[in-house]
Motif scaffolding. Structure first.
Motif, short mmCIF file in Angstrom:
data_model
loop_
_atom_site.label_atom_id
_atom_site.label_comp_id
_atom_site.label_asym_id
_atom_site.label_seq_id
_atom_site.Cartn_x
_atom_site.Cartn_y
_atom_site.Cartn_z
N UNK A 174 -7.55 12.35 8.86
CA UNK A 174 -8.66 11.45 8.98
C UNK A 174 -8.61 10.27 8.09
N UNK A 175 -8.48 10.62 6.71
CA UNK A 175 -8.42 9.41 5.80
C UNK A 175 -7.03 8.51 5.90
N UNK A 176 -5.93 9.26 6.33
CA UNK A 176 -4.82 8.65 6.36
C UNK A 176 -4.64 7.81 7.54
N UNK A 177 -5.31 8.11 8.71
CA UNK A 177 -5.30 7.46 9.83
C UNK A 177 -6.33 6.00 9.39
N UNK A 178 -7.37 6.27 8.72
CA UNK A 178 -8.16 5.20 8.52
C UNK A 178 -7.48 4.02 7.56
N UNK A 179 -6.76 4.78 6.43
CA UNK A 179 -5.86 3.93 5.87
C UNK A 179 -4.81 3.06 6.58
N UNK A 180 -4.17 3.66 7.45
CA UNK A 180 -2.91 3.09 8.27
C UNK A 180 -3.51 1.88 9.20
N UNK A 181 -5.02 2.36 9.78
CA UNK A 181 -5.64 1.41 10.61
C UNK A 181 -5.95 -0.03 10.03
N UNK A 182 -6.36 0.24 8.49
CA UNK A 182 -7.08 -0.84 7.80
C UNK A 182 -5.89 -1.67 7.11
N UNK A 183 -4.74 -1.22 7.20
CA UNK A 183 -3.49 -1.98 6.58
C UNK A 183 -3.28 -3.32 7.04
N UNK A 184 -3.40 -4.40 6.62
CA UNK A 184 -3.29 -5.43 7.37
C UNK A 184 -1.70 -5.75 7.44
N UNK A 188 2.00 -3.57 6.32
CA UNK A 188 2.35 -2.60 6.82
C UNK A 188 3.72 -2.08 6.63
N UNK A 189 4.68 -2.98 6.43
CA UNK A 189 6.01 -2.54 6.17
C UNK A 189 5.88 -1.39 4.91
N UNK A 190 5.16 -1.74 3.86
CA UNK A 190 5.42 -0.95 2.43
C UNK A 190 4.55 0.39 2.97
N UNK A 191 3.35 0.11 3.34
CA UNK A 191 2.38 1.43 3.46
C UNK A 191 2.84 2.28 4.46
N UNK A 192 3.48 1.74 5.52
CA UNK A 192 4.04 2.81 6.52
C UNK A 192 5.30 3.45 5.98
N UNK A 193 6.08 2.58 5.63
CA UNK A 193 7.38 3.32 4.98
C UNK A 193 7.11 4.43 3.99
N UNK A 289 -7.25 -2.02 -2.41
CA UNK A 289 -7.92 -2.66 -1.50
C UNK A 289 -7.84 -2.20 -0.19
N UNK A 290 -6.80 -1.73 0.19
CA UNK A 290 -6.73 -1.08 1.82
C UNK A 290 -7.48 0.29 1.91
N UNK A 291 -7.54 1.09 0.66
CA UNK A 291 -8.64 2.29 0.94
C UNK A 291 -9.98 1.82 0.92
N UNK A 292 -10.38 0.82 0.22
CA UNK A 292 -11.52 0.36 -0.04
C UNK A 292 -12.06 -0.24 1.27
N UNK A 293 -11.01 -0.77 2.16
CA UNK A 293 -11.41 -1.34 3.21
C UNK A 293 -11.54 -0.11 4.41
#
Length: 378
Positions: A174-184, A188-193, A289-293
């Protein structure tokens, strides 16, 4: 001829003196309070002389001097700056202040064990293990130079109970989904990779476009960036590997390649000038910042001017690496394959880190039932 004889010193003290000749034929002697100690020493010394490794006490150097020679070797071999810095820290903080004045020839297995026990009173077991590793390397270097007959550290073990190892911290699904969804989009290239390949942050920072086969859907880990933003090869042979990428990650990277900041290093995730991005910036400006968002935070216990709790991001970048491993395991990827994908030097390292994830899989019962049915029907 090697002998043990009883002597009375001018002070009136009685000692047992072991006399022998070293490898060069020079007469040597050493005194002991008990005959058995002298006999045991002489037996060991004669064996070392025959093996050509004996070093007399008078010729032995201190651990402090030996540590300097060890650092000198590391510098001459041009080890990574971060590795040498870690060696110096161990030498200057934990080794020289405590045992630097002791001669190499005076170090025994019980003495090293006592040193380890003293360290354990103020340091974590993991750090004690690292410091002992450095002391062992100091003796190994001294042996190479003919300055030590043995390495007493090799027989000393620091137990690492399972409860001390702990389970790796990683976001829940659930947290990982939230992180991916909040990633601007720009991140995205860095976080998703990171989340879907399990690469270490240092490997991501050192990744070059020539390492990625967009058509083949794989990336090759061939280098890493150290804490000083310098590129180098992976720390171990296992670190050099090929990791598959899903179609979504490949699509994101393909689009990113068109707008990625350009530089001589041809990095996939550079800073704005095209150079190696620092680990700190990736945390402070991107992942935290992504985690906080995303609401994936922990309370610091402090409050702001309005009385609201101050929240911090919950995870480090390494948590995404653990999450990738957990998702692969959940899909039934074998432990040996996880070892390869994660770049672990041994299968034991994989089990130490993720063994609990392989235990009691949901399909265990179904597999057992299928085996029974196959045997019965046959």
């Amino acid at each position: 001829m090697a002998t043990v004889r009883k002597r009375e010193l001018p002070s009136g003290k009685i000692v047992w003196q072991a006399d022998y000749r070293d490898g060069a034929g020079k007469r040597r002697s050493k005194q002991f309070a008990k005959r058995k100690e002298a006999d045991d020493f002489l037996l060991t010394a004669r064996g070392e002389v025959r093996a050509g490794v004996h070093v007399a006490d008078s010729q032995s150097i201190t651990i402090s001097k030996a540590a300097d020679l060890w650092i000198e070797r590391a510098e001459n071999e041009k080890l990574e700056a971060s590795t040498i810095a870690s060696y110096r820290q161990h030498r200057d903080i934990h080794i020289v202040p405590r045992i630097g004045a002791v001669k190499l020839s005076a170090a025994t297995v019980p003495w090293v064990q006592s040193f380890a026990d003293e360290l354990a009173k103020t340091l974590s077991r993991a750090m004690v293990k690292k410091v002992l590793g450095s002391v062992s390397s100091i003796f190994t270097e001294a042996q190479r130079r003919g300055l030590a007959a043995q390495n007493p550290v090799s027989a000393v073990k620091v137990r690492m109970p399972k409860r001390d190892k702990g389970r790796p911290e990683m976001p829940t699904m659930a947290e990982l989904r939230a992180i991916l969804k909040a990633t601007p989009e720009k991140h995205k290239p860095f976080i998703y990779t990171a989340a879907f390949t399990g690469l270490r942050a240092s490997e991501l920072r050192g990744l070059q476009w020539s390492d990625i086969d967009l058509d083949g859907g794989v990336l090759h880990v061939l280098r890493r960036a150290d804490p000083y933003n310098k590129l180098g090869v992976p720390k171990s042979e296992a670190g050099t590997r090929t990791v598959p990428c899903g179609p979504m990650v490949i699509s994101i990277l393909r689009a990113w390649k068109e707008v990625c900041p350009k530089g001589e290093l041809d990095l996939v995730f550079p800073n704005g000038a095209g150079n190696v991005e620092s680990h700190a910036n990736l945390l402070n400006r991107v992942f935290w910042p992504i985690q906080v968002e995303a609401g994936v935070t922990v309370s610091t216990g402090a409050k702001d001017e309005d009385g609201n709790p101050v929240l911090d991001a919950k995870y480090s970048l390494h948590a995404l690496r653990h999450a990738a491993a957990a998702m692969w395991i959940d899909q039934g990827v074998t432990a040996k394959r996880i070892q390869v994908l994660m770049g672990h030097a041994s299968i034991q390292q994989t089990f130490d880190r993720y063994g609990y994830l392989f235990e009691a899989r949901d399909d265990d019962s179904a597999a057992a039932k299928a085996i029974e049915e196959r045997l019965i029907s046959a």
